[in-house]
Structure formats: structure tokens, C-alpha cells
Scaffold this active site. Sequence first.
Site, short mmCIF file in Angstrom:
data_model
loop_
_atom_site.label_atom_id
_atom_site.label_comp_id
_atom_site.label_asym_id
_atom_site.label_seq_id
_atom_site.Cartn_x
_atom_site.Cartn_y
_atom_site.Cartn_z
N TYR A 194 0.61 -0.95 -0.11
CA TYR A 194 0.10 -0.01 0.03
C TYR A 194 1.07 0.99 0.02
O TYR A 194 1.78 1.09 -0.02
CB TYR A 194 -1.40 0.42 0.97
CG TYR A 194 -1.75 0.79 1.43
CD1 TYR A 194 -2.51 1.40 0.69
CD2 TYR A 194 -1.60 2.24 1.97
CE1 TYR A 194 -3.79 2.26 0.37
CE2 TYR A 194 -2.44 3.30 1.65
CZ TYR A 194 -3.37 3.45 1.32
OH TYR A 194 -3.69 4.54 0.44
N TRP A 224 1.40 5.53 -1.98
CA TRP A 224 1.31 6.63 -2.75
C TRP A 224 1.88 6.65 -4.13
O TRP A 224 0.98 7.22 -5.25
CB TRP A 224 0.55 7.79 -2.12
CG TRP A 224 -0.36 8.40 -2.47
CD1 TRP A 224 -2.08 7.14 -1.43
CD2 TRP A 224 -1.85 9.46 -2.21
NE1 TRP A 224 -2.60 8.67 -0.62
CE2 TRP A 224 -2.43 9.40 -1.46
CE3 TRP A 224 -1.33 10.10 -3.47
CZ2 TRP A 224 -3.45 10.13 -2.23
CZ3 TRP A 224 -1.55 11.00 -3.88
CH2 TRP A 224 -3.25 11.30 -2.84
N1 LIG Z 1 -2.55 8.33 12.13
C1 LIG Z 1 -2.15 8.29 11.00
N2 LIG Z 1 -1.99 7.59 9.91
C2 LIG Z 1 -2.77 7.46 8.72
C3 LIG Z 1 -3.09 8.87 8.26
C4 LIG Z 1 -4.24 9.07 9.20
O1 LIG Z 1 -4.88 10.14 8.90
N3 LIG Z 1 -3.82 9.16 10.65
N4 LIG Z 1 -3.74 9.05 6.82
C5 LIG Z 1 -3.64 7.22 6.44
C6 LIG Z 1 -3.53 7.19 4.79
S1 LIG Z 1 -5.33 8.31 4.14
C7 LIG Z 1 -2.75 7.22 3.54
S2 LIG Z 1 -2.98 7.88 1.85
C8 LIG Z 1 -1.58 7.19 4.24
C9 LIG Z 1 -0.21 7.39 3.02
O2 LIG Z 1 1.08 6.25 2.88
P1 LIG Z 1 1.72 6.07 2.36
O3 LIG Z 1 1.30 6.02 0.43
O4 LIG Z 1 2.11 4.86 2.67
O5 LIG Z 1 3.32 7.32 2.83
P2 LIG Z 1 3.87 8.34 1.68
O6 LIG Z 1 4.65 8.89 2.15
O7 LIG Z 1 2.91 8.55 0.57
O8 LIG Z 1 4.14 6.99 0.72
C10 LIG Z 1 5.01 6.97 -0.63
C11 LIG Z 1 6.48 5.99 -0.35
O9 LIG Z 1 6.79 5.62 -2.25
C12 LIG Z 1 8.22 6.22 -2.12
N5 LIG Z 1 7.97 6.87 -3.69
C13 LIG Z 1 7.69 8.04 -3.91
N6 LIG Z 1 7.71 7.87 -5.81
C14 LIG Z 1 8.27 6.26 -5.69
C15 LIG Z 1 8.65 5.38 -6.91
O10 LIG Z 1 8.51 6.15 -8.20
N7 LIG Z 1 9.13 4.52 -6.97
C16 LIG Z 1 9.43 3.86 -5.57
N8 LIG Z 1 9.74 2.67 -5.07
N9 LIG Z 1 8.76 4.74 -4.31
C17 LIG Z 1 8.61 6.35 -4.52
C18 LIG Z 1 8.39 8.16 -1.23
O11 LIG Z 1 9.44 8.33 -1.16
C19 LIG Z 1 7.70 7.10 -0.15
O12 LIG Z 1 8.20 6.88 0.85
O13 LIG Z 1 -1.43 7.04 5.28
C20 LIG Z 1 -2.30 6.80 6.35
N10 LIG Z 1 -2.35 7.55 7.30
N1 LIG Z 2 -2.04 18.34 2.25
C1 LIG Z 2 -2.14 17.09 2.04
N2 LIG Z 2 -3.52 16.82 1.67
C2 LIG Z 2 -3.10 16.17 1.56
C3 LIG Z 2 -2.99 14.61 2.17
C4 LIG Z 2 -1.67 14.60 1.73
O1 LIG Z 2 -0.47 14.61 2.65
N3 LIG Z 2 -1.38 16.43 2.37
N4 LIG Z 2 -2.89 14.19 1.80
C5 LIG Z 2 -4.27 13.13 0.84
C6 LIG Z 2 -5.28 11.72 0.80
S1 LIG Z 2 -4.47 10.36 0.91
C7 LIG Z 2 -6.49 11.90 1.66
S2 LIG Z 2 -7.06 9.89 1.91
C8 LIG Z 2 -6.80 12.65 2.57
C9 LIG Z 2 -7.54 12.95 3.73
O2 LIG Z 2 -8.61 13.49 3.87
P1 LIG Z 2 -9.55 13.81 5.11
O3 LIG Z 2 -8.77 12.75 5.85
O4 LIG Z 2 -10.56 14.31 5.17
O5 LIG Z 2 -8.39 14.78 5.94
P2 LIG Z 2 -7.89 15.10 7.50
O6 LIG Z 2 -6.73 15.85 7.38
O7 LIG Z 2 -7.22 13.78 8.01
O8 LIG Z 2 -8.54 15.29 8.17
C10 LIG Z 2 -9.47 16.84 8.19
C11 LIG Z 2 -9.99 17.34 9.20
O9 LIG Z 2 -11.06 16.78 10.09
C12 LIG Z 2 -10.79 16.43 11.04
N5 LIG Z 2 -11.50 16.07 12.21
C13 LIG Z 2 -11.08 14.79 13.44
N6 LIG Z 2 -11.39 13.97 13.72
C14 LIG Z 2 -12.36 14.98 13.83
C15 LIG Z 2 -13.79 14.15 14.16
O10 LIG Z 2 -13.96 13.32 14.68
N7 LIG Z 2 -15.16 14.76 13.61
C16 LIG Z 2 -14.90 16.35 12.89
N8 LIG Z 2 -15.77 16.74 12.73
N9 LIG Z 2 -13.49 16.16 12.61
C17 LIG Z 2 -12.56 15.18 12.64
C18 LIG Z 2 -10.20 17.13 11.54
O11 LIG Z 2 -9.98 18.59 12.24
C19 LIG Z 2 -9.43 17.15 10.20
O12 LIG Z 2 -8.06 18.88 10.05
O13 LIG Z 2 -6.18 13.82 2.39
C20 LIG Z 2 -5.54 14.44 1.03
N10 LIG Z 2 -4.89 15.40 0.95
MO LIG Z 3 -5.30 8.10 1.91
#
Ligand SMILES: Nc1nc2c(c(=O)[nH]1)N[C@H]1C(S)=C(S)[C@@H](COP(=O)(O)OP(=O)(O)OC[C@H]3O[C@@H](n4cnc5c(=O)[nH]c(N)nc54)[C@H](O)[C@@H]3O)O[C@H]1N2
Ligand SMILES: Nc1nc2c(c(=O)[nH]1)N[C@H]1C(S)=C(S)[C@@H](COP(=O)(O)OP(=O)(O)OC[C@H]3O[C@@H](n4cnc5c(=O)[nH]c(N)nc54)[C@H](O)[C@@H]3O)O[C@H]1N2
Ligand SMILES: [Mo]
Length: 670
Positions: free
Chosen positions: A15, A17
Amino acid sequence: MRDAHGAAGIFGGSYGWSSAGRFHHARTQLRRFLFSGGGCVDQTGNYSWGAAQFILPHVIGTHAPVNGLVTDWPSVVEHTGVLLAFGGLALKNGQVTSGGAGEHTMAQWLRAARARGVRVVVVSPTRADAPAFLDAEWLPIRPNTDAALMLAAAYTLVAEGLHDAAFLERCCVGFAPFRDYLIGATDGVAKSADWAAPICEVPAETIRALARRLAAERSMITVTWSLQRAHRGEQPYWAAIALAALLGHIGLPGGGFAFGHGSMNGVGNPRVPLAAPEFPARMNPAARAIPVARFVDMLLAPRAPFEFNGRTDYYPDVRLVYWAGGNPFHHHQDLNRLVRAWQRPETVIVHESWWTATAKHADIVLPATTPLERNDVGGGSRDRFVFAMHQAIAPVAASRNDFDIFRELASRLGHEAAFAEGRSEMQWLRWMWDGVRESAAAHEVALPGFNAFWEAGYAEVPPPQRPFVLFEQFRADPAAHPLATPSGRIELYSERIAGFGYDDCPPHPAWLPPVEWLGAAEAARFPIHLLTVQPPDRLHSQMDPGPLAQANKVAGREPLRLNPADASRRGIAAGDVVRVFNARGACLAGAELDAGVRPGVAVMATGAWYSASADGLELSGNPNVLSADIGTSRLAQGPSALSVLVEIERYPGTAPASRALEPPALASRP
Ligand SMILES: Nc1nc2c(c(=O)[nH]1)N[C@H]1C(S)=C(S)[C@@H](COP(=O)(O)OP(=O)(O)OC[C@H]3O[C@@H](n4cnc5c(=O)[nH]c(N)nc54)[C@H](O)[C@@H]3O)O[C@H]1N2
Ligand SMILES: Nc1nc2c(c(=O)[nH]1)N[C@H]1C(S)=C(S)[C@@H](COP(=O)(O)OP(=O)(O)OC[C@H]3O[C@@H](n4cnc5c(=O)[nH]c(N)nc54)[C@H](O)[C@@H]3O)O[C@H]1N2
Ligand SMILES: [Mo]
């Protein structure tokens, strides 16, 4: 490994991005490589909307409103009276979209809505989730209690006769048992505003007034993905749909429900639904996958049973873990548990461009190129642009494209033809572009040939002629356009879920207290609810060592925002190093005081590079050493990242520096 253990011995879910380019999407490349060589253990679902993906099909027959179209902004701007945004509309999240963004549309649509007089109510623990120009009303709710507020609003509608009985009769099933739950006929507890107020700490009169307002005006209820990335995260999503169903605005312009307006760029962006560029992973011949966030459970308990969406399955006995394009030492919950589980497989192989913690914890690391070192095509399903990503520099040092690495491995393993199909990088880009072009033609959009596209650097798809309204046809004629639910209608009570017999996901939306929230007994010991949100200055953990993210650190760590009252009670001043801890772990952070964070809540972004001291203290500010590694419920098994109780203290003395950027000790170099 394949000879000795078969596909079940090889984990290739990987898993993550990766990067925006769709051909050099490392995770897809890896899965295609393993699939074409006989298959592997894959992951199903994602961390973003893992609970939504599996609950929504039971309720509305599809999870399209989280990965596809929702009622679009032109419809909202024109018709919505009140936009109720759970989790807010944080502009920080609108910078990002998978596949890359050709235009950033969130702020411009919010401004248009504001100018047209749409009133916005934001329900969120932090004020920062509503841009100031919206002039939004802010309801500072306790985290993880939104389902209670939604149920109380639904109760108010029923109690005051404001619900749309005709819509419920025509387009929904299960209103009667849901109403029995709301009024307390089933459990003796009426889910009234007075009941909800002490749970979510939003005043009862505010909840009642909100319900009346939602009924009086055309209302749109939008819910960020964060609400379902929490323990029992299925419930606020189902409750939001139920509330919208009671209001009866589903399928009307600017009305109903939506997900993710505050989560990612492009949600609600008007776009002709043509295919985005895609490189196919193809089918996994092993047909084996685990719920995405359960991979540590899998490593720790091979052959143990687990429940998932009505089925019981068994974890495979994985011997080889292969990761490319993801950073589990960033994304997974309870990292100390991950560190233990990571010792189990015999071999871990990682492709990376950077010395992330995941790469440092691997046995074999193959250095991969970045998007600057190769040609690619980017674009996403919500964006009107497809872009040519021209190679800017030659590959640095020994790094190679993931495709080239896998092609050579496939050649040695005897399945190169199935993996590469004889195409080079540029031939694949042409092939992918042709797919986009054909799909565009089917939607009567003419796109140029590859050479013209490549030369221009991008292609723009014109906006659609008329606004898209989710479930418009279904509402107009539910018999002719049934939903893909068992009843063909919106299910406020699901017989199918009832058949699963899960007490952690009952057959109608319900308030199920999460394992950790401010009303839990555990809050006596750990009285702060920590929100771990998406970072404003990077994509997840990517570029954390870069100058932009580093410039925003406080005392050399990830910032932690908390209410000034909570800080002063603990003798914490702005700029202090703090220790954030619970029974699972501890990390350091840099304190920032913010009266816009409600008392009892702290906010940290995810993505600081994991770096632990010898005694297990995380030094960079990675909040996943604190989060709980449990599924949202047996139904969806989604990640519960946002249900975390902690305590915070000022760090005495001089804190050790993060070691995230130290080079690893290598056994050998290429
Ligand atoms: N506590 C907490 N944890 C969370 C979340 C949260 O809200 N709270 N959010 C979750 C969510 S929504 C997401 S999407 C995940 C994201 O989790 P990830 O998608 O695992 O996070 P990234 O940091 O985007 O990791 C991508 C990795 O791929 C590498 N990479 C980039 N391009 C390439 C390439 O071309 N080739 C190779 N081999 N590697 C490459 C980058 O250097 C990086 O280390 O985190 C989750 N974790
Ligand atoms: N800049 C930036 N933007 C991103 C990403 C990034 O890495 N960087 N990651 C992208 C990815 S992979 C994803 S999946 C999306 C995730 O999108 P979301 O999951 O919506 O993003 P978060 O920032 O985790 O949360 C959004 C807001 O929800 C509020 N929140 C948290 N818990 C609660 C709750 O229990 N109740 C309510 N009412 N509000 C709450 C927090 O204040 C937070 O700012 O974001 C995307 N956008
Ligand atoms: Mo995500």
C-alpha cells in the site's frame, strides 16, 4: 520463495501513494510483476476511505461517492441553502489529488458558494478546518462523536414531523426499525438532542436549531474522509446518509449528501467522467487479499482467522514482504507493533528513492528513480487535465525505474513477456494515452494524438454541459433506476448486515462509543484526544526532509497544536519540546498554542520520518507510535487512525535530536 511457499508466502500489497505519474506508479508495477509471475497476497481497500468502501455498498449500492462523482459544485453554488460540513473544508487538503492536480479548484468553488450566499456550518474540533473567507458557523465537536450529533438531528426531524415521509417511502427501506432505534423503542434511549449534547458537547438547542434549518432550506451534508478513519467509522457515514434521507433532498440539485469536499482536491469538480490514464496491474491469479490495514495482524498471526464483511478468512503465512511506493513506517498505526511484526518475515525487499525508515528496515533495497528521472503521464479521475511528465535529468547514481527493475527480474524469472508485453516506457505511455483518448471519444470529447499531447505538455478536457447531481435519476424513478442494494433503494436498515450478526456494526446507523474518545474511562489517564491529520506542507511522509517541511518544524520536530488552557495547565509554552505518550508509545513534538483547537484536543500532522531512540522514544514527531492498530469494525476492518487518547508533558532538559536523516549502516553497496 515461490517454489517453497507459493503465492501465499509472498506479500505484495505494498500500500502507498507512490508518485503522480500513472505508468511509473511503483505499487502498480510491483503488483503487476508479482501477479504476472504467479500471484501474491494483496491488500484490499485503502487507508483513505477503508471503512466507507465496505459500508457504502450495503447502504447505497456503491462506494462511488468516495472515489467518483458527487453532486458537483455548480449545482451546490446554484441551489444549496446550507452546506453542513462535518470535518470542515480545510484548504490544506485541497492541494493534493491522486494522479496529480492540473488545477486547484477547491478555494475557487468555496469562494463562489460564499458569494452566492450559501451558508456553511462546519462541525470540527478545530477552527482551522474552515477558511476565514467562508465566514462559517463553527460547531467545535468532540472527536469521534459526529454519529451522535447526526442521530440527534435525525431524531429532532422525526419528533417534530419535519422528515420527508414521501421520500422515505419511495426511495428507502428500513425507516421503521431505524425510527424505533431513534425514539428508543428498541433500547429505551431516545437519541434526542438532550441525549447527544453531553456526548458530543454541542448544546442541545444548537442541534435542534440545526435540524430545523436543514429541513427548511435545500441542504447538502458533506463529510470528510477523516470521520470514517476512526474506530466505528462506518457509523457517521451511514448516519449522514440517513439524516440526508430524512431531509429528502437526495437527488435534488445542491441537496443530499457527499463525502470528501474537505478531503482532497477536485471533489465536486465538474468533469466529464472519462477514464484517467492507467497502467493495469491485471488480475492476481492467487485471488488472495487481506483488508489493507490488517497486515501487521497478518504478520503476527499466520493462519489465524479474521472476519471481514460477512466472511471469515485466514491470514496467510507470509515469508517474503515486498514493498514499492509506500511507507508503512509512516502510514501504519501503532508503529512499535509494526517494528515487532517486521521481524517475522524471512526477507523484506523495498524499492525506494530515499532512505525512509521502511527502506532502513529492509533486507534488500533497490534504489528507484523519482519522477524527475523518467517520462510519465499524470492525471486523476477528478481533474480536467492530463499531463505529460517529461524526464528532466538522467537517473541519479545507481537508481533505476521500478519498471526496469521488475522487467529484468521478470526476465530472470521467465515471465518478462507477461509483465512488459514487449512495450518500452514510451510505448506504454502511448498505449495509456490511447486509452484516455478512446474513453474521451466515447464521451464525445476529442483529444489530440500522442505526439501533439506530448509536445503541448498537457491536454485539457472541457467541463461538462450540465451539472451532475448524485442519484438524480434514482430519485426521479427508483423502479427504473434502482440502486445496487438488495432492495434497490437506500437502506436505513440492512437485512444483509443483520445477517452478519456483528455487534460492532449493527444493521442500522447507531452510536457505538469508540474504544478511545474523551468520554471513555481511559480518558482519566490519557485526557487528550490526538487528531493525526494530513500535513499542510507535504504529501504524507514525502519530502519531509526537504526545506519546505523542515522550515515548519518546531524545536526540530513535527508541530503539535493544542489549546492554550491545556498547555498552561501542563506548564507548556509555545516552542517547547513536548513528550506525547500513551500505553502504546511516545514521541516528541514541538508545541504550538492555538485557541482554535477545542480544549481536550491536540492536532499533529502525520508524516514526520520515524526515528526512535534506543529506549523506544520516537524523536521526529511521528504520531503513529501512538495510534491504535485495530479495525473500524469486523465489517470494514478499516484503519482507526483518528481514535487516539494521549497525555502530553513538557520534555525536561535537552531532547535528543531526530536521527531520521542519518544514513543507514549498509552491509554492502551497489
Ligand atoms: N495516524 C494516521 N496515519 C495515517 C493517516 C492518518 O490520517 N492518520 N492517513 C493514512 C492515509 S489516508 C494514507 S493515504 C497513508 C499514506 O501512506 P503512504 O502512501 O505509504 O505515504 P507516502 O509518504 O506517500 O509514501 C510513499 C512512499 O513511496 C516512495 N515513492 C515515491 N515515488 C516512488 C517511486 O517512483 N518508486 C518507488 N519505489 N517509491 C516511490 C516515497 O519516497 C514514499 O516513501 O497514510 C495513512 N496513515
Ligand atoms: N496537504 C495534503 N493534503 C492531503 C494529503 C496530504 O498528505 N497532504 N493527503 C490526501 C489523502 S491521501 C487523503 S486520504 C485525504 C484525507 O482527507 P481527510 O481524511 O478528510 O483529512 P484529515 O486532514 O485527516 O482530516 C480533515 C479534518 O477532519 C477533522 N477531524 C478529525 N477528526 C474529526 C472528528 O472526529 N470529527 C470531525 N467533525 N472532524 C474531525 C480534522 O480537524 C481535520 O483537519 O487528504 C488528502 N489531502
Ligand atoms: Mo489517503
